[in-house]
Every structure is written in structure tokens, then in C-alpha cells.
Design a protein around this motif. Sequence first.
Motif, PDB file in Angstrom:
ATOM      1  N   TYR A  44      10.267 -25.866 -13.235  1.00 52.18           N
ATOM      2  CA  TYR A  44       9.363 -26.818 -12.589  1.00 52.18           C
ATOM      3  C   TYR A  44       9.911 -28.222 -12.797  1.00 52.18           C
ATOM      4  O   TYR A  44      10.344 -28.567 -13.896  1.00 52.18           O
ATOM      5  N   ASP A  48      10.388 -37.962  -7.374  1.00 58.92           N
ATOM      6  CA  ASP A  48      10.283 -38.659  -6.092  1.00 58.92           C
ATOM      7  C   ASP A  48       9.146 -39.665  -6.037  1.00 58.92           C
ATOM      8  O   ASP A  48       8.711 -40.045  -4.961  1.00 58.92           O
ATOM      9  N   ASP A  60      10.961 -28.145   0.433  1.00 56.18           N
ATOM     10  CA  ASP A  60      10.140 -26.953   0.402  1.00 56.18           C
ATOM     11  C   ASP A  60      10.745 -25.879   1.304  1.00 56.18           C
ATOM     12  O   ASP A  60      11.077 -26.144   2.462  1.00 56.18           O
ATOM     13  N   SER A  85      10.220 -24.365  -3.766  1.00 63.75           N
ATOM     14  CA  SER A  85       8.907 -24.465  -3.130  1.00 63.75           C
ATOM     15  C   SER A  85       8.161 -25.644  -3.744  1.00 63.75           C
ATOM     16  O   SER A  85       8.281 -25.920  -4.932  1.00 63.75           O
ATOM     17  N   GLU A  86       7.431 -26.349  -2.903  1.00 62.33           N
ATOM     18  CA  GLU A  86       6.645 -27.494  -3.359  1.00 62.33           C
ATOM     19  C   GLU A  86       5.214 -27.034  -3.594  1.00 62.33           C
ATOM     20  O   GLU A  86       4.632 -26.324  -2.775  1.00 62.33           O
ATOM     21  N   ASN A  88       1.185 -27.539  -4.027  1.00 62.42           N
ATOM     22  CA  ASN A  88       0.114 -28.403  -3.514  1.00 62.42           C
ATOM     23  C   ASN A  88      -0.667 -28.958  -4.689  1.00 62.42           C
ATOM     24  O   ASN A  88      -1.109 -28.196  -5.565  1.00 62.42           O
ATOM     25  N   SER A  89      -0.833 -30.280  -4.732  1.00 64.96           N
ATOM     26  CA  SER A  89      -1.547 -30.888  -5.856  1.00 64.96           C
ATOM     27  C   SER A  89      -2.984 -30.386  -5.882  1.00 64.96           C
ATOM     28  O   SER A  89      -3.626 -30.225  -4.856  1.00 64.96           O
ATOM     29  N   TRP A  94      -0.278 -25.659  -9.527  1.00 60.94           N
ATOM     30  CA  TRP A  94       0.101 -27.055  -9.770  1.00 60.94           C
ATOM     31  C   TRP A  94      -0.466 -27.522 -11.107  1.00 60.94           C
ATOM     32  O   TRP A  94       0.241 -28.163 -11.885  1.00 60.94           O
ATOM     33  N   ARG A 123       6.139 -35.413  -6.206  1.00 61.80           N
ATOM     34  CA  ARG A 123       6.222 -34.007  -5.802  1.00 61.80           C
ATOM     35  C   ARG A 123       6.481 -33.157  -7.038  1.00 61.80           C
ATOM     36  O   ARG A 123       7.240 -33.553  -7.912  1.00 61.80           O
ATOM     37  N   LEU A 125       7.947 -29.469  -7.888  1.00 63.59           N
ATOM     38  CA  LEU A 125       8.706 -28.393  -7.259  1.00 63.59           C
ATOM     39  C   LEU A 125       8.869 -27.217  -8.213  1.00 63.59           C
ATOM     40  O   LEU A 125       8.943 -27.401  -9.437  1.00 63.59           O
ATOM     41  N   ARG A 126       8.955 -26.046  -7.621  1.00 67.26           N
ATOM     42  CA  ARG A 126       9.195 -24.806  -8.364  1.00 67.26           C
ATOM     43  C   ARG A 126      10.506 -24.220  -7.867  1.00 67.26           C
ATOM     44  O   ARG A 126      10.684 -24.020  -6.662  1.00 67.26           O
TER      45      ARG A 126
END
Length: 171
Positions: A44, A48, A60, A85-86, A88-89, A94, A123, A125-126
Motif C-alpha cells: 500500500y 500525489d 488504477d 488499484s486505487e 476509494n476513500s 481504504w 491517492r 494505491l494497492r
Amino acid sequence: MTSELLDQALVEEATKKSGLIWVKGAGAPAARALWHVWHEGAVYLVGDGPGEQPLTGLADGGSAEVSVRSKDKGGRLVTWRATVSELNSGSPEWEAAVAELKGKRLNAPDGEEMPARWARECRVLRLVPAGSSLPLPAGSLAERPVPSPATTRRPVPAALPRLLARRRKRK
């Protein structure tokens, strides 16, 4: 089957123990050193946003190449491909990732407000390992550092060699 399990174990252990990983996204000109957290079988990253690491070339649904170095010797241990993959907050995934990342973030200017800032401006990211590890390169992959306003090169002050010599004589 056994070599796949050994690859997975090597990727996980090396990545968990390394403080930095080198990540090259599909659209990036060069690999970039990034701090990270290994959590639930994936890397993780957060970035940005203002004051955070740039995640250049990581999109993503894209792919990346991750190189992991040895924490004690600094040499490359393993290189592996990842799918990006991004998150979602506000999603449960997340929240779990940010809880882990928050503990690893050094010198944050806003302390407890950091997750809220990440949700607004950054962002998360995973990067999930995809396939087996890549073979190690035969030669050096050394490159010039990416230009950054954080790097400066100035001549060594004229008095510095004398000051260092004086310290050695006292001991």
C-alpha cells in the motif's frame, strides 16, 4: 507449485522488511523509491498530494514493476510485477490501509489530521503481486536521480577538511 510458493514467500518477506521499494509504473521514465506498507498480501502506498511522495506512472488498473532491496546490505533481493488499484476513500479497505500507513509515515506535519488530509488530497494505491518474480538483471541498472527541488549540489566549504582533521586529532 513449490517454486510459486517460494516466490510468494520471498516477495512478501523481502517487501515487509524493506523500508523502501523501487517502483516503476507503466508510464514512468524511471523507477522511484517509495515508502510503503505490506498489508494483507499487497503493498500500500499513499501519495500525489502536497508534501507526499509522487506516484508517477501508477494508474488504477495499470501495472508496475517493484524492486525490493535488502534492508541491511542495500542490494536487490527480488523484482516482481504488480497490478495497481486505487482505493476509494472511506471504504473499509481504504480505512484498513490508512491505519497501517499512518503508523509508518514519518515527520507528518499534521499528525492525527493526516487521514482526513489523505482522503481529501491524496491517492492510496494497492499493488498486488502478479505472477512469479522476475529474474535479476545481469548488470547494473544505476541511473541518474530524477530531478527534484529537494536535491542540492554545492561545493564543500573550504574550512570543512580542516575541521574534520581537527576532530580526528582530539580523539
